[in-house]
Design a protein around this motif. Sequence first.
Motif, mmCIF file in Angstrom:
data_model
loop_
_atom_site.group_PDB
_atom_site.id
_atom_site.type_symbol
_atom_site.label_atom_id
_atom_site.label_comp_id
_atom_site.label_asym_id
_atom_site.label_seq_id
_atom_site.Cartn_x
_atom_site.Cartn_y
_atom_site.Cartn_z
ATOM 1 N N TYR A 114 0.868 -1.069 0.055
ATOM 2 C CA TYR A 114 -0.079 0.076 -0.074
ATOM 3 C C TYR A 114 0.905 1.302 0.081
ATOM 4 C CZ TYR A 114 -4.137 2.947 1.088
ATOM 5 O OH TYR A 114 -5.448 3.980 0.829
ATOM 6 N N LYS A 115 0.655 2.013 -0.816
ATOM 7 C CA LYS A 115 1.371 3.318 -1.275
ATOM 8 C C LYS A 115 1.051 4.601 -0.154
ATOM 9 C CE LYS A 115 3.878 3.824 -4.980
ATOM 10 N NZ LYS A 115 4.065 3.882 -6.308
ATOM 11 N N LEU A 116 1.830 4.965 0.761
ATOM 12 C CA LEU A 116 1.197 6.037 1.588
ATOM 13 C C LEU A 116 2.462 7.219 1.396
ATOM 14 C CD1 LEU A 116 -0.303 7.014 3.927
ATOM 15 C CD2 LEU A 116 1.022 6.088 5.496
ATOM 16 N N ALA A 117 1.830 8.522 1.216
ATOM 17 C CA ALA A 117 2.851 9.593 1.328
ATOM 18 C C ALA A 117 2.466 10.194 2.809
ATOM 19 C CB ALA A 117 2.820 10.570 0.162
ATOM 20 N N ILE A 118 3.489 10.808 3.205
ATOM 21 C CA ILE A 118 3.376 11.519 4.311
ATOM 22 C C ILE A 118 3.961 12.913 4.350
ATOM 23 C CG2 ILE A 118 3.992 11.698 7.197
ATOM 24 C CD1 ILE A 118 4.505 8.934 6.862
ATOM 25 N N LEU A 119 3.292 13.967 4.812
ATOM 26 C CA LEU A 119 3.506 15.419 4.635
ATOM 27 C C LEU A 119 3.315 15.828 5.926
ATOM 28 C CD1 LEU A 119 1.670 16.533 1.544
ATOM 29 C CD2 LEU A 119 4.107 15.688 1.667
ATOM 30 N N GLY A 120 4.480 16.534 6.665
ATOM 31 C CA GLY A 120 4.054 17.121 8.065
ATOM 32 C C GLY A 120 4.866 18.462 8.226
ATOM 33 N N ASP A 121 4.492 19.321 9.156
ATOM 34 C CA ASP A 121 5.122 20.370 9.366
ATOM 35 C C ASP A 121 5.893 20.214 10.694
ATOM 36 O OD1 ASP A 121 3.294 20.443 11.433
ATOM 37 O OD2 ASP A 121 2.369 22.114 10.985
ATOM 38 N N CYS A 122 6.414 18.731 11.026
ATOM 39 C CA CYS A 122 6.939 18.527 12.163
ATOM 40 C C CYS A 122 7.776 17.205 11.551
ATOM 41 C CB CYS A 122 6.072 17.930 13.288
ATOM 42 S SG CYS A 122 4.747 16.825 12.831
ATOM 43 N N ALA A 123 8.764 16.409 12.466
ATOM 44 C CA ALA A 123 9.693 15.566 12.140
ATOM 45 C C ALA A 123 8.799 14.244 11.998
ATOM 46 C CB ALA A 123 10.694 15.157 13.177
ATOM 47 N N THR A 124 8.598 13.564 10.922
ATOM 48 C CA THR A 124 7.625 12.508 10.620
ATOM 49 C C THR A 124 8.575 11.080 10.337
ATOM 50 O OG1 THR A 124 7.717 13.165 8.241
ATOM 51 C CG2 THR A 124 6.075 13.824 9.717
ATOM 52 N N GLN A 125 9.779 11.138 10.557
ATOM 53 C CA GLN A 125 10.450 9.895 10.370
ATOM 54 C C GLN A 125 10.098 8.668 11.129
ATOM 55 O OE1 GLN A 125 11.960 12.765 10.757
ATOM 56 N NE2 GLN A 125 13.839 13.071 9.575
ATOM 57 N N PRO B 240 0.576 7.947 -4.540
ATOM 58 C CA PRO B 240 0.358 7.516 -3.383
ATOM 59 C C PRO B 240 -1.105 6.892 -3.573
ATOM 60 C CG PRO B 240 0.478 9.502 -2.805
ATOM 61 C CD PRO B 240 0.957 9.486 -4.373
ATOM 62 N N GLN B 241 -1.631 5.977 -2.679
ATOM 63 C CA GLN B 241 -2.893 5.540 -2.701
ATOM 64 C C GLN B 241 -3.615 6.755 -1.582
ATOM 65 O OE1 GLN B 241 -1.493 1.503 -2.487
ATOM 66 N NE2 GLN B 241 -3.458 1.064 -3.005
ATOM 67 N N SER B 242 -2.697 6.918 -0.616
ATOM 68 C CA SER B 242 -3.332 7.842 0.563
ATOM 69 C C SER B 242 -2.281 8.726 0.819
ATOM 70 C CB SER B 242 -3.871 6.954 1.732
ATOM 71 O OG SER B 242 -4.888 6.310 1.704
ATOM 72 N N ILE B 243 -2.672 9.737 1.321
ATOM 73 C CA ILE B 243 -1.638 10.995 1.581
ATOM 74 C C ILE B 243 -1.932 11.213 3.066
ATOM 75 C CG2 ILE B 243 -0.811 13.149 1.575
ATOM 76 C CD1 ILE B 243 -1.644 13.009 -1.712
ATOM 77 N N LEU B 244 -0.887 11.246 3.910
ATOM 78 C CA LEU B 244 -1.132 11.454 5.462
ATOM 79 C C LEU B 244 -0.614 12.820 5.625
ATOM 80 C CD1 LEU B 244 -1.812 10.670 8.451
ATOM 81 C CD2 LEU B 244 0.474 9.710 8.580
ATOM 82 N N LEU B 245 -1.405 13.772 6.154
ATOM 83 C CA LEU B 245 -1.197 15.075 6.768
ATOM 84 C C LEU B 245 -1.044 15.488 8.060
ATOM 85 C CD1 LEU B 245 -3.410 17.423 4.256
ATOM 86 C CD2 LEU B 245 -0.723 17.348 4.236
ATOM 87 N N ILE B 246 0.176 15.387 8.558
ATOM 88 C CA ILE B 246 0.387 15.791 10.036
ATOM 89 C C ILE B 246 0.734 17.039 10.334
ATOM 90 C CG2 ILE B 246 1.687 14.916 12.068
ATOM 91 C CD1 ILE B 246 2.247 12.533 10.214
ATOM 92 N N LEU B 247 -0.152 17.939 10.823
ATOM 93 C CA LEU B 247 0.203 19.171 11.251
ATOM 94 C C LEU B 247 0.084 19.460 12.604
ATOM 95 C CD1 LEU B 247 -2.534 21.119 8.845
ATOM 96 C CD2 LEU B 247 -0.006 20.667 8.263
#
Lengths: 577, 79
Positions: free
Chosen positions: A20-31, A74-81
């Motif tokens: 499953y392909k997921l992209a993560i975008l964040g304004d903080c450390a996401t590793q 990606p199949q989904s994009i995770l947004l972390i603010l």
Amino acid sequence: MDFNTLKKRASKTDPDLPKYKLAILGDCATQHIATALRGTADLHGFTLDIFDSDYNQIFEQIIDDQSELYQFSPQSILLILCAEKLEASFMCLPERERVSFADNTIKTIQQYWSVISAKTSASVLQFNFAYYNDGVTGSFTLREPASFAYQLQKLNYLLSEAAVKHKNVLLVDVNGIQSLYGRNVFRDSKLYYLAKMPFSLEALPIIAQRTVDVLEALRGHEKKCVVLDLDNTLWGGAIGDDGIEGIQVGELGTGHAFTDFQLWLRELKKRGILLAVCSKNNEDTAREPFEKHPDMVLRMDDFAMFIANWEDKASNIIRIQQTLNIGMDSMVFLDDNPFEREQVRSAIREISVPDLPEDPALYLDILQSLNLFETVSYSSADNQRTEQYQQEAQRAVMKATYSSYDEYLESLDMHAVSAPFDKFYFPRIAQLTQRSNQFNLRTVRYTEGQIQEIADDTTHITRYYSLRDKIGDYGLIGVVILDKLPDNNLFISELLMSCRVLKRGMEEFIINNIIKMAEENGSSRVFAEYIETPKNGMVAEFYQRMGFAKVGTKFYADISTFKTCKTSIKEENYDHK
Amino acid sequence: MTINDVYLALDEVFQDEFDDKSIHVTETTTANDIEDWDSLEHINLVVAVEKRFNMKFTMGEVAGMKNVGEMVSIIMKRM
């Protein structure tokens, strides 16, 4: 599960697992959250292929068509603010602008969502915000619009309100996790200051679990049925020993806890989870409280199946699963007795058997924290699901009175509707694409937003099917999407049907309907494909059976020579409800 | 707990974190000596050590630690 264990699982992924392909975008450390997500997905039997964007590149990645984000597809994009970042910008604002902080922030977030959905069909998973009170005005902040805590709470509410309108967006209740476990567990300020990590290592496995719950629902792995023990599970005491006056439910003894537990189960039922009973009792004894006890919340008609006998529970559960015709991995078994739980677990690998705590007061605490019933859709038809399974039992009785199966089908007096996707049914159509596993030829999952896009796109022909007979209404049970090919022919890119209507002639009806649409479209051929999954073996030979020719892995039917399939279902005119 | 016990316990933590049974740390061990010890792993390691010894490092200690020896002296101070 601790972070280190997840980290180890994340580094050794099995190439044979589905991806499953997921992209993560964040304004903080996401590793770290990426690692925890990979490890959790591995525990769930799939591999997360993650594109973890660089720190604070949300806008750049979203706005540019050629960005790494879109190239990754990606199949989904995770947004972390994170709330910390919000607070920093809040504090830069002059007083008069602070009151509209939440309104302005939600506009930005909605712009992110809109741009994403204009550029890709990926669903968006958005974390909501972990609430905290900055202590500047104490509790007074709750009634002071120019304070940060006020605006933060408002923003969480606005997120929910906005997500109702953006069908491609799913929220992850990170704030709910914080309130369950406490901010001291959820956050480690040292890690925030040293590494820009808004979550503690202890919270990461829980946050990852909640996120993977949503991904699992998107992958079509939702729970559909809860099988319940009775004595000391639904009421205190044993009905066989204590009798109807002695069991604890309602105001008697510890009864209040069992009443609340039943109320919760009834809520699950109302949103479409089937309830079934599996109890070691004589059937008459087991039914008595449901029929006669004044304080019982659940009644006989709340159950899709009711089994009380002295056989082993695993065999009874298999019977329930086969009768309801749902996947074993979509079932949950609740029993206070550890011995019974172990027997069921060891006999049936796929079923979920949570450990209920010894104290019934804690049943709900545990079950609610496990979040077993994640879903990505809700349709108004869900509350009729139990009734539909009960009607199915009536049909089984009727069937026995006919000498031939065809005669039985004729007697049902079945009528089907075939109509293009309609916005009234978008939620149900999306839900069927997510929930159907067995009668599903290509198993492509769609969100409500994606269904809407397809409905509006003239390169597709869409159909939903509903069926009723003289016993009742099955509701919307079939979905077809046809792609128009450049040469005027059609390709069946989606064909699925609820297993509740299997062998009623509905599959034949759908195929005849597709051929008719092809004729109207001026096509000479309809192409089709079967994509194998672990669960859709029942339709491996479907197209051949319906009269399609096979070439390699594809199938086709010539319109001019196609022999109409036999069915006793009559078409009725489209009637908008 | 003697200083030796602390080093032995740290060996276990490091071996588990880096999934390498051959790791033995000394006073002078630094991030340069262990291949996977980057800034991300540093965070994991700090949290694992805190958990093992049931103590907390301050932000300044985490940022200023030069080698395992300094880590050990902080741990000893907290016991």
